[in-house]
Design a protein around this motif. Structure first.
Motif, PDB file in Angstrom:
ATOM      1  N   SER A   3       0.809  -1.222   0.000  1.00 35.30           N
ATOM      2  CA  SER A   3       0.000   0.000   0.000  1.00 35.30           C
ATOM      3  C   SER A   3       0.841   1.270   0.000  1.00 35.30           C
ATOM      4  O   SER A   3       0.360   2.315  -0.429  1.00 35.30           O
ATOM      5  CB  SER A   3      -0.953   0.003   1.194  1.00 35.30           C
ATOM      6  OG  SER A   3      -0.241   0.142   2.403  1.00 35.30           O
ATOM      7  N   ILE A   4       2.088   1.189   0.460  1.00 36.92           N
ATOM      8  CA  ILE A   4       2.948   2.381   0.431  1.00 36.92           C
ATOM      9  C   ILE A   4       3.958   2.320  -0.714  1.00 36.92           C
ATOM     10  O   ILE A   4       4.899   3.101  -0.759  1.00 36.92           O
ATOM     11  CB  ILE A   4       3.664   2.607   1.779  1.00 36.92           C
ATOM     12  CG1 ILE A   4       4.606   1.456   2.119  1.00 36.92           C
ATOM     13  CG2 ILE A   4       2.664   2.851   2.888  1.00 36.92           C
ATOM     14  CD1 ILE A   4       5.490   1.722   3.327  1.00 36.92           C
ATOM     15  N   GLY A   5       3.765   1.388  -1.624  1.00 34.28           N
ATOM     16  CA  GLY A   5       4.617   1.305  -2.803  1.00 34.28           C
ATOM     17  C   GLY A   5       5.942   0.599  -2.593  1.00 34.28           C
ATOM     18  O   GLY A   5       6.861   0.747  -3.384  1.00 34.28           O
ATOM     19  N   MET A   6       6.064  -0.163  -1.513  1.00 31.92           N
ATOM     20  CA  MET A   6       7.302  -0.883  -1.207  1.00 31.92           C
ATOM     21  C   MET A   6       6.984  -2.356  -0.948  1.00 31.92           C
ATOM     22  O   MET A   6       7.135  -2.852   0.167  1.00 31.92           O
ATOM     23  CB  MET A   6       7.992  -0.283   0.018  1.00 31.92           C
ATOM     24  CG  MET A   6       8.220   1.201  -0.020  1.00 31.92           C
ATOM     25  SD  MET A   6       9.517   1.712  -1.084  1.00 31.92           S
ATOM     26  CE  MET A   6      10.936   1.565  -0.087  1.00 31.92           C
ATOM     27  N   PRO A   7       6.531  -3.090  -1.969  1.00 26.85           N
ATOM     28  CA  PRO A   7       6.135  -4.487  -1.741  1.00 26.85           C
ATOM     29  C   PRO A   7       7.330  -5.382  -1.422  1.00 26.85           C
ATOM     30  O   PRO A   7       8.475  -5.025  -1.706  1.00 26.85           O
ATOM     31  CB  PRO A   7       5.521  -4.882  -3.081  1.00 26.85           C
ATOM     32  CG  PRO A   7       6.234  -4.033  -4.071  1.00 26.85           C
ATOM     33  CD  PRO A   7       6.483  -2.719  -3.379  1.00 26.85           C
ATOM     34  N   LEU A   8       7.049  -6.528  -0.821  1.00 25.01           N
ATOM     35  CA  LEU A   8       8.088  -7.536  -0.625  1.00 25.01           C
ATOM     36  C   LEU A   8       8.414  -8.115  -1.994  1.00 25.01           C
ATOM     37  O   LEU A   8       7.533  -8.631  -2.672  1.00 25.01           O
ATOM     38  CB  LEU A   8       7.607  -8.661   0.283  1.00 25.01           C
ATOM     39  CG  LEU A   8       7.253  -8.296   1.717  1.00 25.01           C
ATOM     40  CD1 LEU A   8       6.747  -9.521   2.445  1.00 25.01           C
ATOM     41  CD2 LEU A   8       8.419  -7.692   2.434  1.00 25.01           C
ATOM     42  N   LEU A   9       9.641  -8.026  -2.394  1.00 22.60           N
ATOM     43  CA  LEU A   9      10.040  -8.571  -3.682  1.00 22.60           C
ATOM     44  C   LEU A   9      10.207 -10.082  -3.577  1.00 22.60           C
ATOM     45  O   LEU A   9      10.662 -10.595  -2.553  1.00 22.60           O
ATOM     46  CB  LEU A   9      11.332  -7.923  -4.161  1.00 22.60           C
ATOM     47  CG  LEU A   9      11.275  -6.416  -4.372  1.00 22.60           C
ATOM     48  CD1 LEU A   9      12.622  -5.898  -4.853  1.00 22.60           C
ATOM     49  CD2 LEU A   9      10.189  -6.033  -5.362  1.00 22.60           C
TER      50      LEU A   9
END
Length: 57
Positions: A3-9
């Motif tokens: 949701s904050i644009g930093m997904p778990l890769l």
């Protein structure tokens, strides 16, 4: 994190469930965290790691 644009890769489960398959250790999960704190379930030792500065450049 998504949701904050930093997904778990390299996450096979989120945000879209991927087909079941063997773990790919060549592409481990990548998590950006400022602090990681937990109690080891085996040794009961408390662990607390912090990063006071995050540099995204």
């Amino acid at each position: 994190m998504q949701s904050i644009g930093m997904p778990l890769l390299n996450d096979r489960f989120y945000p879209v469930l991927q087909p079941k398959g063997p773990d790919n250790f060549a592409n481990p999960l990548k998590l950006l965290a400022q602090r990681l704190q937990f109690i080891d379930p085996i040794t009961q030792q408390s662990n607390d790691w912090r990063c006071d500065e995050l540099n995204f450049n």
